[in-house]
Scaffold this motif. Structure first.
Motif, PDB file in Angstrom:
ATOM      1  N   ALA A 181       1.088  -1.153   0.005  1.00 18.70           N
ATOM      2  CA  ALA A 181      -0.135   0.045   0.323  1.00 18.70           C
ATOM      3  C   ALA A 181       0.914   0.814   0.528  1.00 18.70           C
ATOM      4  N   SER A 182       0.048   2.236   0.066  1.00 17.66           N
ATOM      5  CA  SER A 182       0.972   3.499   0.274  1.00 17.66           C
ATOM      6  C   SER A 182       0.076   4.781   1.103  1.00 17.66           C
ATOM      7  N   LEU A 183       0.832   5.180   1.869  1.00 14.79           N
ATOM      8  CA  LEU A 183       0.232   6.099   3.109  1.00 14.79           C
ATOM      9  C   LEU A 183       0.455   7.153   2.390  1.00 14.79           C
ATOM     10  N   ALA A 184      -0.607   8.223   3.011  1.00 16.55           N
ATOM     11  CA  ALA A 184      -0.306  10.012   2.193  1.00 16.55           C
ATOM     12  C   ALA A 184      -0.172  10.073   3.794  1.00 16.55           C
ATOM     13  N   ILE A 185       0.445  11.061   4.324  1.00 16.08           N
ATOM     14  CA  ILE A 185       0.029  11.433   5.514  1.00 16.08           C
ATOM     15  C   ILE A 185      -0.093  12.985   5.214  1.00 16.08           C
ATOM     16  N   ALA A 186      -1.147  14.253   5.907  1.00 18.60           N
ATOM     17  CA  ALA A 186      -1.359  15.181   5.945  1.00 18.60           C
ATOM     18  C   ALA A 186      -0.273  16.435   6.007  1.00 18.60           C
ATOM     19  N   GLU A 187      -0.304  17.659   5.960  1.00 20.74           N
ATOM     20  CA  GLU A 187       1.212  18.167   6.355  1.00 20.74           C
ATOM     21  C   GLU A 187       1.183  18.779   7.910  1.00 20.74           C
ATOM     22  N   ASP A 188      -0.623  18.566   8.140  1.00 23.09           N
ATOM     23  CA  ASP A 188       0.017  18.756   9.250  1.00 23.09           C
ATOM     24  C   ASP A 188      -0.104  17.718  10.599  1.00 23.09           C
ATOM     25  N   ARG A 189       0.144  16.172   9.193  1.00 22.72           N
ATOM     26  CA  ARG A 189      -0.343  15.289  10.632  1.00 22.72           C
ATOM     27  C   ARG A 189      -1.488  15.117  11.432  1.00 22.72           C
ATOM     28  N   LYS A 190      -1.891  15.560  10.731  1.00 23.05           N
ATOM     29  CA  LYS A 190      -3.594  15.241  11.263  1.00 23.05           C
ATOM     30  C   LYS A 190      -4.403  14.907  10.893  1.00 23.05           C
ATOM     31  N   SER A 191      -3.918  14.334   9.900  1.00 23.64           N
ATOM     32  CA  SER A 191      -5.052  12.745   8.965  1.00 23.64           C
ATOM     33  C   SER A 191      -3.655  11.853   8.251  1.00 23.64           C
ATOM     34  N   SER A 192      -4.172  11.165   7.832  1.00 24.02           N
ATOM     35  CA  SER A 192      -3.757  10.349   6.715  1.00 24.02           C
ATOM     36  C   SER A 192      -4.762   9.737   6.446  1.00 24.02           C
ATOM     37  N   THR A 193      -4.063   8.505   5.068  1.00 22.00           N
ATOM     38  CA  THR A 193      -4.500   8.360   4.156  1.00 22.00           C
ATOM     39  C   THR A 193      -4.117   6.732   3.920  1.00 22.00           C
ATOM     40  N   LEU A 194      -4.502   5.827   3.957  1.00 19.48           N
ATOM     41  CA  LEU A 194      -3.838   4.687   3.256  1.00 19.48           C
ATOM     42  C   LEU A 194      -4.517   4.184   1.673  1.00 19.48           C
ATOM     43  N   ILE A 195      -3.849   4.176   1.057  1.00 19.72           N
ATOM     44  CA  ILE A 195      -4.317   3.879  -0.352  1.00 19.72           C
ATOM     45  C   ILE A 195      -3.808   2.990  -0.874  1.00 19.72           C
ATOM     46  N   LEU A 196      -4.883   2.054  -1.118  1.00 24.22           N
ATOM     47  CA  LEU A 196      -4.554   0.327  -1.745  1.00 24.22           C
ATOM     48  C   LEU A 196      -5.099   0.667  -3.032  1.00 24.22           C
ATOM     49  N   HIS A 197      -3.593   0.103  -4.096  1.00 22.48           N
ATOM     50  CA  HIS A 197      -4.114   0.523  -5.786  1.00 22.48           C
ATOM     51  C   HIS A 197      -4.841   0.219  -6.216  1.00 22.48           C
ATOM     52  N   ARG A 198      -5.053  -1.009  -6.416  1.00 20.03           N
ATOM     53  CA  ARG A 198      -5.911  -1.613  -7.050  1.00 20.03           C
ATOM     54  C   ARG A 198      -6.434  -2.836  -6.141  1.00 20.03           C
ATOM     55  N   ALA A 199      -8.006  -2.695  -5.894  1.00 15.43           N
ATOM     56  CA  ALA A 199      -7.985  -3.482  -4.557  1.00 15.43           C
ATOM     57  C   ALA A 199      -8.641  -4.982  -5.322  1.00 15.43           C
ATOM     58  N   THR A 200      -8.363  -6.320  -4.688  1.00 15.80           N
ATOM     59  CA  THR A 200      -8.512  -7.203  -4.359  1.00 15.80           C
ATOM     60  C   THR A 200      -9.597  -7.971  -3.162  1.00 15.80           C
ATOM     61  N   LEU A 201     -10.042  -9.043  -3.717  1.00 14.09           N
ATOM     62  CA  LEU A 201     -11.052  -9.766  -3.087  1.00 14.09           C
ATOM     63  C   LEU A 201     -10.698  -9.890  -2.088  1.00 14.09           C
ATOM     64  N   ARG A 202      -9.074 -10.136  -1.784  1.00 10.00           N
ATOM     65  CA  ARG A 202      -8.131 -10.625  -0.174  1.00 10.00           C
ATOM     66  C   ARG A 202      -7.922  -9.051   0.277  1.00 10.00           C
ATOM     67  N   ASP A 203      -8.415  -8.323   0.031  1.00 13.32           N
ATOM     68  CA  ASP A 203      -8.031  -7.149   0.643  1.00 13.32           C
ATOM     69  C   ASP A 203      -8.963  -6.924   1.818  1.00 13.32           C
ATOM     70  N   ALA A 204     -10.619  -7.918   1.306  1.00  6.75           N
ATOM     71  CA  ALA A 204     -11.217  -7.624   2.109  1.00  6.75           C
ATOM     72  C   ALA A 204     -11.053  -7.826   3.686  1.00  6.75           C
ATOM     73  N   ALA A 205     -10.899  -6.763   4.618  1.00  4.61           N
ATOM     74  CA  ALA A 205     -10.356  -7.009   5.821  1.00  4.61           C
ATOM     75  C   ALA A 205     -10.886  -5.919   6.787  1.00  4.61           C
ATOM     76  N   VAL A 206     -10.385  -5.685   7.884  1.00  4.60           N
ATOM     77  CA  VAL A 206     -10.964  -4.597   8.843  1.00  4.60           C
ATOM     78  C   VAL A 206      -9.616  -4.133   9.166  1.00  4.60           C
ATOM     79  N   TYR A 207      -9.313  -2.832   8.806  1.00  6.01           N
ATOM     80  CA  TYR A 207      -7.651  -1.651   8.864  1.00  6.01           C
ATOM     81  C   TYR A 207      -8.136  -0.771   9.995  1.00  6.01           C
ATOM     82  N   TYR A 208      -6.733  -0.877  10.697  1.00  7.64           N
ATOM     83  CA  TYR A 208      -7.109  -0.195  11.748  1.00  7.64           C
ATOM     84  C   TYR A 208      -5.232   0.775  11.338  1.00  7.64           C
ATOM     85  N   CYS A 209      -6.013   1.885  11.871  1.00  3.60           N
ATOM     86  CA  CYS A 209      -4.876   3.636  11.659  1.00  3.60           C
ATOM     87  C   CYS A 209      -4.642   3.607  13.561  1.00  3.60           C
ATOM     88  N   ILE A 210      -3.270   3.624  13.832  1.00  4.51           N
ATOM     89  CA  ILE A 210      -2.971   3.264  15.447  1.00  4.51           C
ATOM     90  C   ILE A 210      -1.450   4.227  15.448  1.00  4.51           C
TER      91      ILE A 210
END
Lengths: 116, 111
Positions: free
Chosen positions: B60-89
């Protein structure tokens, strides 16, 4: 790819009985952890362990719980007298190092403990 | 521990990109942003982490906002195997191996 192995995958026990959950961490890892997840709830930290000592434990990890590294490869979680509310999926994890906020944890597939 | 906020669920179609958001407005300067995922009946699995700069790995890719108050996990091409619970910690302070899991985002991938 190296992985954390947990046995058994399922464990059924009677209330009041002792259970031991077993884990084989990744071989060059030095830091070990137990987490648990009650059905439908969050994954919760129980305990971390390094150099044959508990590093940190949560409020859940009371006197009924203990951990041990009996030999160079196994890491165990013992519950002395199980209660119904101990029923959960228990995950073992390991990491190469601790003391770094960027450290990655590797988790096993878990042991489903059912207390009847 | 600084708190993270994620949507309860998201949906995607197979082979499309997925952007999973996470808000962490109380993040401290030394907190790392980690993402783990949990496939059905499996233990959590490390996905990616970062501090300030955007990060890429084979998953994946992780995009972090400049102020670091938010972030985005990017899956570039989702597959059925990517179905899951995603945790930001967030990790930091002195509890390095103690991950605080929230409810995460349930990602459903449609064929």
């Amino acid at each position: 790819e190296p992985e954390v192995t947990q046995t058994p995958s399922h464990q059924v026990t009677q209330m009041g009985q002792e259970v031991i959950l077993r884990c084989v961490p990744i071989s060059n890892h030095l830091y070990f952890y137990w987490y648990r997840q009650i059905l439908g709830q969050k994954v919760e930290f129980l305990v971390s362990f390094y150099n044959n000592e508990i590093s940190e434990k949560s409020e859940i990890f009371d006197d009924q719980f203990s951990v041990e590294r009996p030999d160079g490869s196994n890491f165990t979680l013992k519950i002395r007298s199980t209660k119904l509310e101990d029923s959960a999926m228990y995950f073992c994890a390991s990491s190469e190092r601790q003391g770094h906020s960027n450290e990655k944890l590797f988790f096993g597939s878990g042991t489903q403990l059912s207390v009847l | 521990d600084a708190k993270t906020t994620q949507p309860n669920s998201m949906e995607s179609n197979e082979e499309e990109p997925v952007h999973l958001p996470c808000n962490h407005s109380t993040i401290s300067g030394t907190d790392y942003i980690h993402w783990y995922r949990q496939l059905p009946s499996q233990g959590p699995e490390y996905v990616i982490h970062g501090l300030t700069s955007n990060v890429n790995n084979r998953m994946a890719s992780l995009a972090i906002a400049e102020d670091r108050k938010s972030s985005t996990l990017i899956l570039h091409r989702a597959t059925l195997r990517d179905a899951a619970v995603y945790y930001c910690i967030l990790t930091g302070g002195t509890s390095y191996g103690k991950l605080t899991f929230g409810q995460g985002t349930i990602l459903t991938v449609h064929p």
